[in-house]
Write a protein that holds these residues in place. Structure first.
Motif, mmCIF file in Angstrom:
data_model
loop_
_atom_site.group_PDB
_atom_site.id
_atom_site.type_symbol
_atom_site.label_atom_id
_atom_site.label_comp_id
_atom_site.label_asym_id
_atom_site.label_seq_id
_atom_site.Cartn_x
_atom_site.Cartn_y
_atom_site.Cartn_z
ATOM 1 N N GLU A 302 0.950 -1.200 -0.005
ATOM 2 C CA GLU A 302 0.020 0.296 0.115
ATOM 3 C C GLU A 302 0.752 1.621 -0.159
ATOM 4 O O GLU A 302 2.184 1.321 0.771
ATOM 5 N N GLY A 303 0.211 2.021 -1.000
ATOM 6 C CA GLY A 303 1.784 3.128 -1.039
ATOM 7 C C GLY A 303 0.404 4.965 -0.757
ATOM 8 O O GLY A 303 -0.090 4.886 0.210
ATOM 9 N N LEU A 304 0.407 5.291 -1.183
ATOM 10 C CA LEU A 304 0.375 7.006 -1.337
ATOM 11 C C LEU A 304 -1.349 7.031 -1.689
ATOM 12 O O LEU A 304 -2.095 6.016 -2.196
ATOM 13 N N ASN A 305 -2.265 7.236 -0.705
ATOM 14 C CA ASN A 305 -3.740 7.432 -0.543
ATOM 15 C C ASN A 305 -4.115 6.138 -0.512
ATOM 16 O O ASN A 305 -5.109 5.952 -1.189
ATOM 17 N N GLY A 306 -3.668 4.860 0.174
ATOM 18 C CA GLY A 306 -3.695 3.850 0.043
ATOM 19 C C GLY A 306 -3.810 2.870 -1.007
ATOM 20 O O GLY A 306 -4.268 1.690 -1.476
ATOM 21 N N ASP A 307 -3.361 3.577 -2.551
ATOM 22 C CA ASP A 307 -2.987 2.680 -3.452
ATOM 23 C C ASP A 307 -2.062 1.718 -3.555
ATOM 24 O O ASP A 307 -0.919 2.280 -3.128
ATOM 25 N N HIS A 308 -2.247 0.695 -4.243
ATOM 26 C CA HIS A 308 -1.348 0.008 -4.145
ATOM 27 C C HIS A 308 -0.231 -0.617 -5.355
ATOM 28 O O HIS A 308 -0.694 0.758 -6.241
ATOM 29 N N PHE A 309 0.245 -0.937 -5.580
ATOM 30 C CA PHE A 309 2.390 -0.897 -6.671
ATOM 31 C C PHE A 309 2.723 -1.636 -5.845
ATOM 32 O O PHE A 309 3.064 -2.586 -4.962
ATOM 33 N N VAL A 310 3.828 -2.002 -6.618
ATOM 34 C CA VAL A 310 4.804 -2.841 -6.875
ATOM 35 C C VAL A 310 5.875 -2.863 -6.058
ATOM 36 O O VAL A 310 7.045 -1.905 -6.591
ATOM 37 N N CYS A 311 6.279 -3.025 -4.897
ATOM 38 C CA CYS A 311 7.465 -2.911 -4.397
ATOM 39 C C CYS A 311 9.092 -4.171 -4.213
ATOM 40 O O CYS A 311 8.521 -5.369 -4.380
#
Length: 451
Positions: A302-311
């Motif tokens: 979970e990233g900025l504003n709760g949006d998902h990204f691939v870490c």
């Protein structure tokens, strides 16, 4: 979804002003000035002084006298810096067109400043670049704010209506105070104005928390005979109307966002070029020798504003089905020998510099969590979602303060969130540098919870 472009206005102004300064020097055409030293000096000096003295901090409610005050202050400092160039590099020599260039810059940029101001007023008066507003609490002070919104179209506010526990026969009445939350969820609301005389402290606190989660600006309509804390700044609308602006977070200022982003990009490129370029092949060999599977482990976070990204991380475990559900614990059998070394030295996090370049992460910020764990933590920590108003980081204040690794007690995650929120509310560029230095020192010292 909010689709506003106001945050582009200030960078565009800065770009055009610097462009005008360089264009003036070019058009007057003096070979003594057409060199990288002079152009770089006055451009950088303009950027530095404008940042330090808030030259571009002009808002939709700013008065024209304030513009004049900003111009006088900015050019007073700029003139000193301009002549300092000749004192440093030309030993005080007066050369051709020295005064012509300076006066042309002052005249042109002053005209440009006022034209920007007038253009935006006219543009907003036509119904563009507006901010949608609602008012909570209905009294004489809130009536004055509503009257201002409706009569001063050039301020660029689109008034939607008001909320009050006392029903009012009006088409602008939207419901009681408790219904403001549902309304703001289903309608595009940019700013909420709350009357302090009509709302309790608990109601203000609840609305403030809601506004932070939904990225809505909260402003307070004060009682004129009360004193207010240093955490609130006073703004004047149309000279007479006073509004309290709830303390802005550092990242609400565009200049702070750009400073952090520029540093992130340059620092990450440096790491990728001078460290990862030769380190990746070495780590690839050791990882592949010990276990089958890819070098890079990618995982949704979970990233900025709760949006998902691939870490991205260097794979430190054997390939397993539990990697997206359970964090590593002490003595975890899934961790390989080379993986244990990578985790101990935090080298497994290095691929996240690619996440920074892409824009999903920052170098410093709250650590990103798995969605499953995030949902669990939200139940235990009241302000947990506040972490999502900034990009997650490779390292953070909580991590260098000893709160990293396995979560054993509820107090562990509460302390992490407490430090994350402190970082968000008190960010500075120097704080980022301090955290980065402490992270590097911790790598060499070794950390007990790095497993």
């Amino acid at each position: 979804m909010k689709k506003r472009y106001s945050h582009f206005i200030r960078p565009l102004q800065i770009f055009l002003d610097v462009l005008l300064i360089n264009l003036i020097v070019y058009l007057i055409y003096d070979k003594q000035y057409l060199n990288s030293y002079f152009l770089s000096y006055i451009s950088l000096f303009w950027l530095l002084t404008s940042y330090l003295f808030g030259f571009y901090k002009v808002y939709r409610y700013t008065r024209i006298l304030r513009i004049l005050s900003l111009l006088i202050r900015q050019f007073s400092i700029f003139i000193l810096g301009y002549f300092a160039f000749f004192g440093i590099f030309r030993e005080g020599e007066i050369v051709n067109n020295q005064f012509l260039i300076l006066t042309t810059i002052i005249f042109t940029l002053s005209i440009a400043k006022f034209l920007w101001f007038i253009f935006l007023k006219k543009y907003r008066a036509l119904g563009n670049n507006f901010r949608t507003t609602i008012v909570v609490g209905f009294d004489d002070s809130s009536k004055n704010i509503i009257k201002l919104f409706k009569s001063k179209s050039n301020l660029g506010y689109k008034y939607l209506g008001f909320f009050s526990n006392k029903p009012v026969e009006s088409s602008e009445y939207l419901g009681n105070i408790n219904s403001v939350f549902e309304y703001a969820k289903t309608n595009l609301v940019d700013e909420i104005y709350c009357s302090l005389s009509k709302l309790s402290k608990d109601q203000i606190k609840k609305i403030n928390k809601f506004a932070l989660e939904k990225d809505i600006v909260l402003k307070l309509i004060p009682n004129s005979n009360e004193l207010y804390s240093k955490n609130q700044s006073i703004e004047y609308y149309d000279d007479a109307l006073m509004v309290l602006n709830v303390q802005k977070l550092p990242f609400e200022f565009a200049e702070n966002f750009y400073i952090k982003r520029i540093f992130d990009i340059f620092f990450s490129i440096f790491v990728c070029v001078f460290i990862l370029s030769w380190l990746i092949p070495i780590i690839w060999v050791f990882v592949k020798m010990e276990s089958k599977g890819p070098l890079i482990f990618s995982q949704p976070r979970e990233g900025l504003n709760g949006d998902h990204f691939v870490c991205y991380k260097f794979r430190s475990m054997k390939v397993n089905e539990e990697s997206d559900k359970i964090h590593a614990i002490k003595g975890d059998l899934r961790v390989t020998k080379i993986g244990a070394f990578l985790r101990k030295t935090s080298m497994d996090e290095l691929p996240q510099f690619f996440n920074v370049i892409i824009g999903d992460m920052s170098i410093v910020g709250p650590r990103p969590h798995l969605e499953s764990l995030s949902l669990e933590y939200q139940k235990d920590v009241e302000d947990y979602l506040k972490r999502h108003i900034v990009k997650p980081g490779i390292t953070g204040l909580a991590q260098v303060s000893g709160y990293r690794g396995e979560i054993k007690r509820k107090s562990d995650i509460k302390n992490r969130v407490r430090l994350d929120i402190f970082y968000i509310e008190n960010w500075s560029f120097l704080l980022d540098i301090k955290i980065i230095i402490q992270t590097i020192l911790n790598v060499f010292k070794g950390e007990e919870k790095a497993y």
